[in-house]
Scaffold this active site. Structure first.
Site: not given
Length: 308
Positions: A134, A137-138
């Site tokens: 992701c 997300c990261d």
């Protein structure tokens, strides 16, 4: 005491929320069951550019708008991981979670799919320490660093473009000599000076210093050459696997685990429906999940009317 509903929707992604909207608007008692926050994979999506009504909208924002809409007629969101469904002699569905049990006359399965793993050495070891599925997300952890993206479809290129806004370089590793992503995404990727491509190649190992990722070992399928590409992060987009483990005993899936339905979104078990990415289908998008769910929400109402 077992809670009873007219309809239980398992999953609160775009398909689940739309199904809950349609069913609750028909004055049915509806619960959505999910193990986490509403929105599903939309929460892991940066920009959505192909959902009607919005030129561009962030995935989490679209999820919030859908949730507000889905609960306006009384549908409830409940939390729990579904472990199985049984059907009694009266056709009542018993939905079991890790902590509770619910009853309903009809069930709509909208559990979606999850990222497929590469299955190579180092992937599990460095998960969360350089290996990610992701970018939204990261991605911020790799600002001004070098990363690789594994895959060549829409998700890989969309997330690669997102990472290119943050990272020094994004190297896309693809097992073929051309991408499978939509033409508009390919054009953007090829025009982005921060993106590079390693063709005809597969990742054979993810390497690091035992604390974090330092690179990947790559095998070129055409030349047979093995090499190491330095990278601080590895983002993997090589397909999805249906989240149907709790339903395998129902006999409603194909050999690959996707749920088989008719055009009314009904499985071979009366009163059990499936919508969205978990269903055997050609295209898995937010729009197709919403379309499936509109049909299922209406069909559930018809099914319950016929049972009276």
């Amino acid at each position: 005491m077992t809670e009873k509903y007219d309809v239980i929707v398992i999953g609160a992604g775009p398909g689940g929320m739309t199904a809950a909207l349609y069913a609750s608007r028909a004055n049915l008692k509806v619960a959505m069951l999910d193990r986490g926050i509403y929105g599903g994979q939309m929460n892991n999506t940066a920009e959505v550019e192909n959902y009607p009504g919005f030129k561009s909208i962030m995935g989490p924002e679209l999820a919030k708008k859908m949730y507000e809409s889905s609960t306006q007629f009384g549908a409830k969101l409940l939390y729990g991981s579904v472990t199985g469904i049984t059907v009694d002699e009266n056709g009542t569905k018993h939905v079991k979670t890790d902590s509770d049990e619910y009853e309903a006359e009809a069930v709509i399965i909208a559990t979606g799919s999850e990222s497929r793993k590469l299955g190579v050495p180092g992937e599990e070891k460095y998960s969360g320490r350089g290996v990610s599925y992701c970018a939204v997300c990261d991605g911020a952890f790799y600002r001004n660093k070098r990363v690789v993206v594994v895959g060549g479809g829409d998700s890989a290129i969309e997330e690669g473009l997102y990472l290119a806004n943050l990272c020094e370089n994004v190297n896309v590793i693809h097992r073929r000599d051309e991408l499978r992503a939509q033409k508009i995404l390919q054009d953007r990727a090829f025009a982005n000076e921060k993106m590079s491509f390693t063709w005809d190649s597969v990742v054979t190992e993810i390497i690091g210093d035992d604390m974090k990722v330092s690179g990947v070992k790559v095998h070129n399928k055409k030349t047979g050459e093995d090499s190491i590409l330095e990278a601080n992060g590895v983002f993997i987009y090589v397909g999805t696997t249906p989240m149907t483990e709790p339903f395998k005993d129902l006999g409603i899936t194909d050999e690959n685990g996707w749920i088989v339905t008719d055009e009314h979104m009904e499985t071979k078990i009366a009163g059990i429906y499936a919508v969205g990415d978990v269903r055997q289908k050609f295209l898995r998008q937010i729009t197709t999940a919403v379309g499936d769910a509109g049909i299922a929400g209406q069909e559930v109402f018809n099914y319950l009317q016929m049972k009276k």
